[in-house]
Design an enzyme around this catalytic site. Structure first.
Site, PDB file in Angstrom:
ATOM      1  CE  LYS A  55       9.352  -4.233   0.840  1.00 41.85           C
ATOM      2  NZ  LYS A  55       7.998  -4.631   0.182  1.00 41.85           N
ATOM      3  CD  GLN A  99       6.282  -7.720   0.783  1.00 41.59           C
ATOM      4  OE1 GLN A  99       6.644  -6.438   1.053  1.00 41.59           O
ATOM      5  NE2 GLN A  99       6.685  -8.168  -0.476  1.00 41.59           N
ATOM      6  CG  ASP A 122       4.877  -0.811  -2.047  1.00 40.13           C
ATOM      7  OD1 ASP A 122       5.833  -0.728  -2.487  1.00 40.13           O
ATOM      8  OD2 ASP A 122       4.085  -1.589  -1.364  1.00 40.13           O
TER       9      ASP A 122
HETATM   10  N1  GUN Z   1       5.646  -7.931  -3.802  1.00 41.49           N
HETATM   11  C1  GUN Z   1       6.362  -7.902  -4.713  1.00 41.49           C
HETATM   12  N2  GUN Z   1       7.237  -6.833  -4.898  1.00 41.49           N
HETATM   13  C2  GUN Z   1       6.460  -6.076  -4.239  1.00 41.49           C
HETATM   14  C3  GUN Z   1       6.851  -4.523  -3.805  1.00 41.49           C
HETATM   15  O1  GUN Z   1       7.472  -3.941  -4.451  1.00 41.49           O
HETATM   16  N3  GUN Z   1       5.925  -4.200  -2.496  1.00 41.49           N
HETATM   17  C4  GUN Z   1       5.063  -4.978  -1.944  1.00 41.49           C
HETATM   18  N4  GUN Z   1       4.488  -4.218  -0.912  1.00 41.49           N
HETATM   19  N5  GUN Z   1       5.040  -6.219  -2.192  1.00 41.49           N
HETATM   20  C5  GUN Z   1       5.834  -6.675  -3.255  1.00 41.49           C
END
Ligand code: GUN
Length: 286
Positions: A55, A99, A122
């Site tokens: 990211k 995350q 998100d």
């Molecule tokens: N864990 C699994 N998928 C995601 C996501 O799209 N964003 C975040 N922050 N954590 C995750």
């Protein structure tokens, strides 16, 4: 029988990032505004470390300012909430992602609810999920938004189509079902208690698998010519990565199929970049 066309998520995501880079440059030129994303990683989950690194790398490519905050697994709930409060008030930060999964002992729900909805890159805050349910989405969850782009890349008509989503998670299955519904598909949301999963899946013109169960979707479960989207990322004992779809068998039956890796994953990250740029744009709107 011809093999399924493989949907090039990696290529589609690269083109999206390139378009976003142009948009970021225009924002800087016209408004003196650089979008900023904070990525919060708690603990040392190896998969999470890789995702956060990807990211941050995508931010650099697109021209988004990124701030990665890495905290030890022993971080208290109060410490994590204090950090998010600080990021909520930081004018350089337009998007915040925490995350998931969080280490045991931290209250995931309270943490997600502490992110200011306008900075929720998100789309996991209940307020944003509520807007999606209500039919006027503000911030779309990244993976479902990416899935819809991949489906649209095939040219399939969603209006009136049979769409089957396998997996009812809050971050993939449920919002994907809502997005497909908003596009006027007839949506069936399946899960671990669904009876006769094979027959239900076989009806699908569009089949989305998001279960975390390696190769759950076999060729017998797929309607010939269907669009099949594989959201699974399963690490096998031999370290190989496999999806929720039995790729080699299903590619003999499906019309379109996403690979793992190189399908949904890069799209999730591209949509995170898009959400961050959109949040910066909203913050700068007069
Ligand atoms: N864990 C699994 N998928 C995601 C996501 O799209 N964003 C975040 N922050 N954590 C995750």
């Amino acid at each position: 029988m011809t093999q399924a066309q493989i949907i090039d998520g990696k290529g589609i995501a690269a083109r999206l990032r390139s378009a976003l880079r142009q948009e970021v440059q225009a924002l800087q030129r016209e408004q003196g505004l650089t979008p900023g994303l904070a990525a919060v990683l708690v603990g040392e989950n190896p998969a999470s470390q890789i995702y956060v690194r990807m990211k941050v790398k995508a931010c650099k490519e697109v021209g988004i300012y990124s701030r990665q905050v890495t905290l030890p697994a022993a971080t208290s709930q109060e410490q994590l909430l204090a950090l998010i409060a600080e990021l909520n008030h930081d004018p350089q930060i337009h998007g915040i992602l925490v995350q998931l999964p969080l280490p045991a002992g931290l209250d995931e729900r309270a943490v997600l609810e502490s992110v200011r909805p306008a900075k929720d890159a998100d789309g996991f805050h209940p307020e944003n999920l509520g807007y999606l349910l209500a039919g006027y989405p503000q911030v779309l969850p990244c993976t479902p938004a990416g899935i819809l782009k991949l489906i649209d890349s095939t040219g399939i008509e969603l209006v009136g189509a049979q769409a089957v989503v396998v997996g009812r998670s809050l971050i993939v299955g449920k919002p994907t079902a809502l997005l497909l519904l908003s596009r006027h598909a007839t949506v069936t949301l399946c899960h671990s208690r669904t009876r006769d999963l094979e027959q239900v899946c076989r009806r699908a013109d569009v089949l989305v698998a998001a279960t975390g169960r390696p190769r759950l979707i076999t060729a017998e479960m797929v309607q010939p010519g269907a669009v099949v989207i594989d959201v699974g990322v399963n690490r096998m004992p031999d370290r190989s990565l496999v999806g929720d779809v039995d790729f080699e068998a299903v590619r003999q039956v499906a019309g379109y199929l996403t690979p793992v890796p190189g399908g949904v994953g890069p799209m999730t990250i591209a949509m995170l970049m898009q959400n961050t740029v959109a949040a910066a744009r909203r913050s700068g709107a007069k």
